[in-house]
Scaffold this motif. Structure first.
Motif, PDB file in Angstrom:
ATOM      1  N   LYS A   1       2.222  -6.756  -2.853  1.00 27.03           N
ATOM      2  CA  LYS A   1       1.066  -7.189  -2.959  1.00 27.03           C
ATOM      3  C   LYS A   1       0.727  -8.658  -3.487  1.00 27.03           C
ATOM      4  O   LYS A   1      -0.246  -9.321  -3.065  1.00 27.03           O
ATOM      5  CB  LYS A   1       0.135  -6.152  -3.826  1.00 27.03           C
ATOM      6  CG  LYS A   1      -0.356  -4.991  -3.468  1.00 27.03           C
ATOM      7  CD  LYS A   1      -0.880  -3.881  -4.246  1.00 27.03           C
ATOM      8  CE  LYS A   1      -1.076  -2.474  -3.695  1.00 27.03           C
ATOM      9  NZ  LYS A   1      -1.640  -1.747  -4.644  1.00 27.03           N
TER      10      LYS A   1
ATOM     11  N   ARG B   1       0.993  -1.191   0.015  1.00 23.23           N
ATOM     12  CA  ARG B   1       0.000   0.140   0.044  1.00 23.23           C
ATOM     13  C   ARG B   1       0.793   1.426   0.087  1.00 23.23           C
ATOM     14  O   ARG B   1       0.539   2.180  -0.753  1.00 23.23           O
ATOM     15  CB  ARG B   1      -0.930  -0.009   1.162  1.00 23.23           C
ATOM     16  CG  ARG B   1      -1.953  -0.910   1.312  1.00 23.23           C
ATOM     17  CD  ARG B   1      -3.082  -0.949   2.450  1.00 23.23           C
ATOM     18  NE  ARG B   1      -3.218   0.522   2.799  1.00 23.23           N
ATOM     19  CZ  ARG B   1      -4.550   0.888   2.180  1.00 23.23           C
ATOM     20  NH1 ARG B   1      -5.102   0.135   1.204  1.00 23.23           N
ATOM     21  NH2 ARG B   1      -4.861   2.252   2.254  1.00 23.23           N
TER      22      ARG B   1
ATOM     23  N   PHE C   1     -12.281  -6.673  -3.680  1.00 19.31           N
ATOM     24  CA  PHE C   1     -12.457  -5.414  -2.856  1.00 19.31           C
ATOM     25  C   PHE C   1     -13.435  -4.429  -3.665  1.00 19.31           C
ATOM     26  O   PHE C   1     -13.444  -3.239  -3.693  1.00 19.31           O
ATOM     27  CB  PHE C   1     -11.059  -4.614  -2.945  1.00 19.31           C
ATOM     28  CG  PHE C   1     -10.055  -5.377  -2.281  1.00 19.31           C
ATOM     29  CD1 PHE C   1      -9.667  -5.574  -1.227  1.00 19.31           C
ATOM     30  CD2 PHE C   1      -9.149  -6.188  -3.275  1.00 19.31           C
ATOM     31  CE1 PHE C   1      -8.716  -6.211  -0.702  1.00 19.31           C
ATOM     32  CE2 PHE C   1      -8.237  -6.600  -2.748  1.00 19.31           C
ATOM     33  CZ  PHE C   1      -7.934  -7.025  -1.589  1.00 19.31           C
TER      34      PHE C   1
ATOM     35  N   LYS D   1     -11.462   1.751  -3.490  1.00 18.70           N
ATOM     36  CA  LYS D   1     -10.294   1.971  -2.763  1.00 18.70           C
ATOM     37  C   LYS D   1     -10.731   1.901  -1.455  1.00 18.70           C
ATOM     38  O   LYS D   1      -9.925   1.606  -0.373  1.00 18.70           O
ATOM     39  CB  LYS D   1      -9.958   3.636  -3.207  1.00 18.70           C
ATOM     40  CG  LYS D   1      -8.763   4.005  -2.507  1.00 18.70           C
ATOM     41  CD  LYS D   1      -8.363   5.428  -2.880  1.00 18.70           C
ATOM     42  CE  LYS D   1      -6.737   5.794  -2.374  1.00 18.70           C
ATOM     43  NZ  LYS D   1      -6.458   6.943  -2.738  1.00 18.70           N
TER      44      LYS D   1
ATOM     45  N   ARG E   1     -10.538  -1.640  -0.048  1.00 17.65           N
ATOM     46  CA  ARG E   1      -8.941  -1.802   0.390  1.00 17.65           C
ATOM     47  C   ARG E   1      -8.533  -1.241   1.628  1.00 17.65           C
ATOM     48  O   ARG E   1      -7.733  -2.053   2.217  1.00 17.65           O
ATOM     49  CB  ARG E   1      -8.084  -1.170  -1.034  1.00 17.65           C
ATOM     50  CG  ARG E   1      -8.171  -2.080  -2.017  1.00 17.65           C
ATOM     51  CD  ARG E   1      -7.098  -1.839  -3.079  1.00 17.65           C
ATOM     52  NE  ARG E   1      -7.301  -2.604  -4.511  1.00 17.65           N
ATOM     53  CZ  ARG E   1      -6.693  -3.827  -4.613  1.00 17.65           C
ATOM     54  NH1 ARG E   1      -6.001  -4.488  -3.347  1.00 17.65           N
ATOM     55  NH2 ARG E   1      -6.879  -4.514  -5.734  1.00 17.65           N
TER      56      ARG E   1
END
Length: 160
Positions: free
Chosen positions: A65, A53, A124, A129, A132
């Motif tokens: 990731k 991230r 996700f 976003k 996440r």
């Protein structure tokens, strides 16, 4: 519920008892093995997730990731299997199952990590976003609770 759970597990526990497994392994095997899972795998998964991230370099972010995505599912499986082993160990030692805060924090962590896995499996929310971000903080909270779980487990192990 505890007596019903014990009834289901006792035949397997009795089989393991008949194998003559040394008492220190029955008593401390679960904590030692789960300590490896929690600190090595959990530490790596947490580090790789946050590094993915926070990295400024896109290649570093992608690598971390990917590492997180490979190891996190294995960690989850080992935690579920380890919980099963811990419950089995309690039954083998004639201890109550559902009365320990260690049991309840473990089940809570499994639920939290299960939700986190579902979030990842459903991509996700198609790359949202916010999902996440929730995944990152929820997973970190689960790992923090896992550290409390470890402390409760050490206390439990020393008390029996």
């Amino acid at each position: 519920m505890g007596p019903t759970l014990r009834t289901w597990i006792e035949p397997l526990a009795n089989w393991f008892v008949q194998l003559g497994i040394p008492e220190p392994i029955v008593h401390w095997g679960h904590p030692v093995l789960m300590g490896i899972v929690v600190f090595v795998m959990g530490g790596f998964v947490t580090y790789a997730g946050w590094r993915g991230r926070a990295a400024d370099d896109p290649q570093v972010a992608v690598k971390n990731k990917q590492s997180h995505a490979k190891i996190a599912p294995l960690m989850f499986v080992f935690i579920v299997l380890g919980a099963t082993g811990g419950i089995l160990s309690l039954v083998m030692q004639g201890e109550p199952i559902l009365e320990s805060p260690h049991f309840w924090t473990g089940m809570t962590v499994i639920g939290m990590l299960g939700l986190n896995a579902a979030i990842a499996l459903f991509q996700f929310g198609k790359g949202d976003k916010n999902w996440r971000t929730f995944h990152a903080y929820w997973g970190s909270t689960a790992i923090a609770l896992l550290l409390i779980h470890v402390a409760l487990g050490i206390n439990l192990g020393l008390s029996i």
